[in-house]
Design an enzyme around this catalytic site. Structure first.
Site, short mmCIF file in Angstrom:
data_model
loop_
_atom_site.label_atom_id
_atom_site.label_comp_id
_atom_site.label_asym_id
_atom_site.label_seq_id
_atom_site.Cartn_x
_atom_site.Cartn_y
_atom_site.Cartn_z
N HIS C 56 0.82 -1.21 0.00
CA HIS C 56 0.00 0.00 0.00
C HIS C 56 0.85 1.26 0.00
O HIS C 56 0.34 2.35 0.21
CB HIS C 56 -0.90 0.04 1.24
CG HIS C 56 -1.73 -1.17 1.44
ND1 HIS C 56 -2.53 -1.68 0.45
CD2 HIS C 56 -1.87 -2.00 2.51
CE1 HIS C 56 -3.15 -2.76 0.92
NE2 HIS C 56 -2.75 -2.99 2.14
N HIS C 217 -6.50 -4.48 -1.57
CA HIS C 217 -5.77 -5.75 -1.44
C HIS C 217 -5.92 -6.62 -2.66
O HIS C 217 -5.77 -7.83 -2.60
CB HIS C 217 -6.27 -6.53 -0.23
CG HIS C 217 -6.02 -5.84 1.07
ND1 HIS C 217 -6.88 -4.89 1.55
CD2 HIS C 217 -5.01 -5.94 1.95
CE1 HIS C 217 -6.41 -4.45 2.71
NE2 HIS C 217 -5.28 -5.06 2.98
#
Ligand SMILES: Nc1ncnc2c1ncn2[C@@H]1O[C@H](COP(=O)(O)OP(=O)(O)O)[C@@H](O)[C@H]1O
Ligand SMILES: Nc1ncnc2c1ncn2[C@@H]1O[C@H](COP(=O)(O)OP(=O)(O)O)[C@@H](O)[C@H]1O
Ligand SMILES: [Mg+2]
Ligand SMILES: [Mg+2]
Ligand SMILES: [Mg+2]
Ligand SMILES: [Mg+2]
Lengths: 214, 330, 330, 214
Positions: C56, C217
């Site tokens: 991320h 994700h």
């Protein structure tokens, strides 16, 4: 030998002819540029000459002299196109305008000078020499052939026929060149075997001169 | 090719408009939207102006603001802005102290900026700094072929800071020209990119290929190589860049730049390798920059830039800057 | 799938190491490299700690520094860090005033942070703020299913600024919890991503498809739609987000976040559309953020976040921050 | 009816068995997780139980009691895995350790209690109810069946056979569920038709208990 007098109206139709030709050739030119450049040369030439043709078409024929035609074409070409072709052709057209200065119509000698001025303008702005795989490889031999033909007393049609032949040969020759100017100069040997797009479009312009004065 | 655009014709204008809306704090449109300029022009300061084709965002519009650029002109995708855009920017940004044009070394950019300078030279004192930080390949010979790529960010930052400190036009020109031989970059592409206008990708890469020595216009590089792991690729870039300016030596700034489609995590991984390489070769990396600053649309790839700076230049690097893409000290 | 990595096993460690090398000014490794913490811990200040899976970036390590996070824990790709990492971060960052754990709402993250809090609760006062800014879909019912995505950046910025100003642990917990219903995000993916470890893409999209309502994700969203132009896509995101919290109303912060593979130019274009939508719906966009802040590896896609903030919260947003990814005012 | 006494050595081999099974099932579990989650469940379970088995294998059998075995397993599982499975199984194992507290060997009733404690730990940590499409859908009915079998006086082997049957049925039932916990809870109807990976791996663990005490 006949003598042509080229005035504003004639120049307008010459520009219209070039614009049409570029619209036709756009894809082929983009394709050539895609191989050794950034694939936009057709777009630039089409945009530029479309803008130039449109701007000169809007000039008042009775009031506008050839110089104004060339300068108007130069300015609108430039505002439409930011690529390499923009300043190269804008400079060429401004030089043509300077040659026409003070004349209300252009005789055959003037047209040969104007043709040479176009080539010279491109060369001055781009600082490219023959052999560096650019549009100069078409323009410089074309201008030289044009002048030589005129010196031999050929008609304007004959001059531009010679110019076209030399320009075509020059463009063809770029296939065997490694580029020293422009985007493709980074490619080294990888540019070999491919025609320079600017040289190809130069031939399109020169062919329009030829066809127009035939 | 899925992209967030509406039409090829409007994409640049819409993107730049979004940029201006998002950063009204720093920037406004210039006359007729011909360029972006900083909101508050500083009278008496030399103006620093740059520009180039669109598709390299955040370069250059993201560097307009205090301590960096006064104005930036944006052309079509990968296409130089026109002389008229540039001349208008000069008109609006120069308050009398003159202006420096920072130009990436591409024939199109050089010629358009040159024409603009000719057009504006009657009313403005103008100097031009040409950036050619790309590595020298055997083929480019005299170095004229070196393109301006990511290293341009460093030139713009240092000149912007120096202008803010009150440096004169001549001094800025001197600083810019002296930087050139001390900044060097090299890029690698994992994917080609297609200009939406032409829908034509200038090169297409297979799953096992990469293109070495690319610029930032989607143009091919100097060789196609088999794709490899990050260490191998980045060490090759680092070594080439290092060898190209090792003669400069001293304390360096190391910059890993993303070409648009490579995420921060990979850039940091690449920075790790580049940093290790440079340190192993005895360099002192005094400053770093890692991020997506000079892009080639959504190309996956990156470049490594090494710049040898003087203490004075490091202090210019550290000077306050408040732009959309680079900001510190204020 | 070409990426700048060496091995799937080492990629996170190498990337984080590169990050630390590049930003030594702000950050250092914590004990045993279990987490990243700010270089200068401020005694007496409540510590703000976050973390989550890798992939991320720049979230969360890019937000460690003055005015934002005191420490960030990084797990494997898309996998929560372990309680032991988190407990060590608490140990090192809490100087006695307590600490706030900012946790994105995923079962894995919530449970691991919860265990860490249990482990550390003997020696530390701990509060947890769960961020669930993702839009509510019919299926998530009571809202428990709302995931933490890009809006987490806003929570971390405001809590970080408030802690720096001396807010107490209880006040910070109150601030964090009160923010939740006023921040809402929605994402769209143009490509799936494959976790290098598994080499398995969680979803694959055809050239004419996009996935709506994705998290960060690589997990599928709530529907597969035909790909469309930017205006259509971004208006849909904007409208959904707007409808989901229109009840909050007031002055807003608008944030367009890139998911990793989408370049700045496209994000700005999307921001333009989102901004126009919000203004047309009568909102006052007081602040903006556009960039790549919370990614899903190299996914092409973006999210739109709308946050209704109070004047006090805008002032926290404006407060000085000095981190790798967000920096202003100092 | 025979009575088994389960000591540290036995537990070590139980953990080794689970670790081996997870290594075998890893790909299938990742695949299941790829459909409705993030494709890493097999990795998490393999890593976690490999770490647990390794750590307990290194314990000194003469000095370590069952509680230490479970606590060691819990801690190493947790340090190896940060996914959802990490805290779920770590909590489960710690609860098992608490049940074993003070005992140097475990009798059949203890083992049933331990099995129930594993299930309870997972449920307490994850706060999931039966029907929410998680590993609880395998663990909860398995634990209930195990206890019921014991209450009916079955042997440990019989208890775990009942547990396995119930666990398998529970895992199978997740196919018809919409998820309310975990990553797949965002998918709504799109999760229908697919088995929950955590329920599938629970069956693998339960099968190891069954095989071990057969
Ligand atoms: N310095 C130069 N002198 C002359 N011609 C040049 C020069 N640089 C580029 N050209 C010509 O311009 C052509 C490319 O034009 P175009 O595609 O419109 O611009 P760009 O390269 O900026 O995309 C080349 O094929 C070449 O003929
Ligand atoms: N709150 C919960 N309670 C019980 N089990 C859960 C919960 N959340 C997730 N799970 C289980 O965890 C499994 C996924 O585990 P894993 O893939 O290792 O973690 P992650 O989802 O973090 O990648 C799911 O299939 C589900 O069975
Ligand atoms: Mg071109
Ligand atoms: Mg071009
Ligand atoms: Mg996971
Ligand atoms: Mg998973």
């Amino acid at each position: 030998m006949t003598m042509t007098m080229t005035g504003t109206e004639e120049l307008k139709s010459l520009f219209a002819r070039i614009a049409e030709a570029m619209a036709r050739e756009k894809d082929r030119l983009c394709e050539l540029d895609g191989v050794i450049g950034d694939a936009d040369h057709g777009i630039a030439m089409e945009l530029g000459f479309a803008a130039a043709a449109k701007a000169v078409s809007e000039l008042d024929t009775t009031a506008a002299d050839p110089t104004l035609v060339f300068n108007t074409a130069a300015k609108s070409f430039l505002n439409a196109v930011g690529a390499s072709s923009g300043p190269l052709y804008a400079t060429a057209l401004m030089r043509a305008g300077a040659v026409a200065k003070g004349k209300s119509t252009l005789n055959d000698d003037d047209m040969v000078e104007i043709f040479a001025a176009l080539a010279k303008g491109i060369q001055d702005r781009g600082k490219a020499e023959v052999g560096e795989k650019t549009m100069v490889d078409a323009w410089a031999p074309a201008a030289a052939a044009c002048r030589a033909a005129r010196d031999q007393g050929l008609s304007l049609a004959g001059c531009f026929a010679a110019a076209l032949k030399a320009g075509e040969a020059g463009a063809e020759a770029t296939k065997d060149m490694v580029a020293a100017k422009g985007r493709s100069s980074r490619l080294g040997d990888r540019a070999l075997g491919h025609m320079d797009p600017g040289a190809a479009s130069a031939v399109v312009v020169i062919a329009c001169f030829h066809d127009h004065f035939m | 090719m899925k992209k967030f655009i509406n039409t090829a014709e409007t994409m640049v204008a819409e993107s730049v408009e979004g940029f201006v809306r998002a950063h009204e704090e720093f920037v406004v449109f210039g006359v007729d939207r011909k360029f972006i300029r900083r909101r508050h022009i500083v009278p008496g300061k030399v103006a620093i102006i740059s520009g180039g084709g669109a598709g390299h965002e955040p370069m250059h519009i993201g560097f307009v603001g205090h301590g960096m650029l006064d104005a930036a002109c944006v052309g079509h995708i990968f296409t130089s802005p026109t002389p008229s855009q540039i001349a208008s920017a000069i008109e609006e940004a120069d308050t009398g102290a003159g202006c420096v044009l920072v130009v990436k070394n591409y024939d199109g950019d050089v010629m358009n900026f040159e024409m603009a300078a000719e057009m504006a030279s009657g009313r403005h004192k103008i100097e031009t700094v040409i950036v050619g930080d790309d590595i020298e390949t055997a083929r480019t010979g005299d170095g004229r072929g070196r393109r301006g790529i990511a290293g341009t960010v460093i030139v713009e930052k240092l000149l912007g800071a120096a202008a803010e400190r009150g440096m004169t036009l001549a001094e800025l020109k001197g600083l810019g020209d002296s930087l050139a031989p001390r900044i060097r970059s090299m890029g690698v592409a994992l994917t080609g990119v297609a200009v939406p206008h032409t829908q034509r990708s200038t090169f297409a890469l297979g799953p096992g290929e990469m293109e070495m020595g690319v610029g930032i216009h989607g143009e091919p590089g100097h060789s196609r190589e088999p794709f490899s792991n990050a260490d191998t690729i980045v060490r090759h870039l680092s070594e080439t860049v290092y060898d190209d300016i090792a003669r400069a030596a001293g304390k360096a700034l190391l910059f890993v730049n993303g070409l648009g489609g490579t995420p921060p995590a990979e850039l940091y991984l690449a920075y790790n390798t580049a940093h290790q390489f440079m340190v192993n070769h005895g360099l002192r990396i005094e400053r770093s920059l890692v991020g997506t600053y000079a892009t080639s649309l959504d190309m996956q790839g990156l470049s490594v830039t090494l710049a040898f700076l003087t203490d004075e230049e490091f202090s210019l690097w550290d000077s306050p800057v408040a732009t959309a893409a680079l900001r510190w000290g204020c």
